[in-house]
Design an enzyme around this catalytic site. Structure first.
Site, mmCIF file in Angstrom:
data_model
loop_
_atom_site.group_PDB
_atom_site.id
_atom_site.type_symbol
_atom_site.label_atom_id
_atom_site.label_comp_id
_atom_site.label_asym_id
_atom_site.label_seq_id
_atom_site.Cartn_x
_atom_site.Cartn_y
_atom_site.Cartn_z
ATOM 1 N N GLY A 75 0.843 -1.199 0.000
ATOM 2 C CA GLY A 75 0.000 0.000 0.000
ATOM 3 C C GLY A 75 0.872 1.241 0.000
ATOM 4 N N ASN A 76 0.344 2.313 -0.524
ATOM 5 C CA ASN A 76 1.067 3.584 -0.542
ATOM 6 C C ASN A 76 0.076 4.702 -0.783
ATOM 7 O OD1 ASN A 76 0.973 3.274 -3.637
ATOM 8 N ND2 ASN A 76 2.327 1.602 -3.008
ATOM 9 N N SER A 118 9.365 3.311 0.185
ATOM 10 C CA SER A 118 9.284 1.886 -0.151
ATOM 11 C C SER A 118 9.807 1.047 1.017
ATOM 12 C CB SER A 118 10.153 1.653 -1.401
ATOM 13 O OG SER A 118 10.217 0.292 -1.692
ATOM 14 N N SER A 178 7.951 5.108 -2.834
ATOM 15 C CA SER A 178 7.120 3.936 -3.094
ATOM 16 C C SER A 178 7.403 3.329 -4.470
ATOM 17 C CB SER A 178 5.649 4.365 -3.026
ATOM 18 O OG SER A 178 4.848 3.392 -3.640
ATOM 19 N N SER A 179 7.363 2.003 -4.530
ATOM 20 C CA SER A 179 7.612 1.313 -5.808
ATOM 21 C C SER A 179 6.517 1.618 -6.837
ATOM 22 C CB SER A 179 7.703 -0.199 -5.584
ATOM 23 O OG SER A 179 6.507 -0.655 -4.993
ATOM 24 N N GLU A 180 5.363 2.137 -6.378
ATOM 25 C CA GLU A 180 4.297 2.516 -7.307
ATOM 26 C C GLU A 180 4.280 4.030 -7.574
ATOM 27 O OE1 GLU A 180 2.940 0.575 -9.154
ATOM 28 O OE2 GLU A 180 2.638 -1.353 -8.149
ATOM 29 N N HIS A 219 -4.147 -2.852 -0.821
ATOM 30 C CA HIS A 219 -4.448 -4.229 -1.216
ATOM 31 C C HIS A 219 -5.532 -4.731 -0.259
ATOM 32 C CE1 HIS A 219 -0.020 -4.734 -2.815
ATOM 33 N NE2 HIS A 219 -0.684 -3.778 -3.440
ATOM 34 N N HIS A 257 -4.206 -7.473 -8.135
ATOM 35 C CA HIS A 257 -3.248 -6.611 -7.432
ATOM 36 C C HIS A 257 -3.897 -5.864 -6.264
ATOM 37 C CE1 HIS A 257 0.109 -3.340 -7.878
ATOM 38 N NE2 HIS A 257 -0.263 -3.509 -6.634
#
Ligand SMILES: [Zn+2]
Length: 207
Positions: free
Chosen positions: A28-29, A45, A74-76, A97, A158
């Site tokens: 989550g982010n 992240s 964050s990776s997103e 998620h 996802h």
């Protein structure tokens, strides 16, 4: 809003999402876009939410370059940036998620319009965005376009994205997304859920 205030909000709502079970582990982010500074204040992240402090929050520009902070964003991050660039009314993005909503994403099935609250908070039925590799530009573009003027969508296999003009509104939409998915799931156990008729949806939207 000052950058320092946005950092406080990102930290507060991240810990709240974790406490409510919308975030699990380090998944989550969430982020806030500050249009005057043209920067995005975003969660880092791979830091546990219990341990996260204000120094861990990252500030990036719209190209993704870090402006403030020592952590990796964050990776997103690409998905957050693409949503802001594509949707001019959006100033906050929440990505979870959360389990009930994500269970619909795993079935690649929209959350059906079973609850009145879904109309004002989510814009009606919650649609799915096709599966893409996480963290990629392909996912970023698919979600940015897949929102299609709505306040949220499912990311197949996802999770969930909700957006708003404030983080408070983006967050409550993430809560209602999970609530709607949970009630739809329980209704299937109890019987056959009946959808809200289109006329009622249109009347509530003033169409
Ligand atoms: Zn994710």
């Amino acid at each position: 809003m000052k950058i320092s205030e946005a950092k406080e909000k990102v930290l507060f709502w991240s810990k709240r999402a974790y406490a409510e079970g919308l975030f699990a582990g380090t998944s989550g982010n969430l982020s806030i876009y500050l249009p005057e500074e043209k920067v995005v204040v975003i969660t880092p992240s791979s830091i546990r939410y219990e341990d996260m402090s204000i120094e861990d929050i990252v500030v990036v520009d719209l190209t993704g370059a870090t402006v403030e902070g020592n952590r990796k964003p964050s990776s997103e991050m690409k998905m957050h940036l693409a949503i802001y660039l594509e949707n001019s009314q959006v100033y906050s993005v929440v990505h979870t998620h959360s389990p009930y909503a994500t269970s619909f994403a795993v079935c690649q099935e929209p959350i059906p319009l079973v609850l009145i609250e879904m109309i004002p908070f989510l814009g009606g039925t919650v649609n799915c965005v096709p599966l893409q590799l996480p963290g990629t530009e392909e996912l970023a573009q698919a979600v940015a376009k897949g929102l299609n003027g709505k306040n949220g969508c499912l990311l197949n296999n996802h999770g969930v994205v909700t957006v708003g003009d404030t983080i408070e509104r983006a967050f409550i939409r993430a809560e209602y997304m999970e609530d709607a998915a949970k009630i739809a799931t329980l209704a299937r156990i109890n019987g056959e859920p009946k959808l809200i008729p289109t006329e009622i949806e249109m009347q509530m939207k003033g169409i």
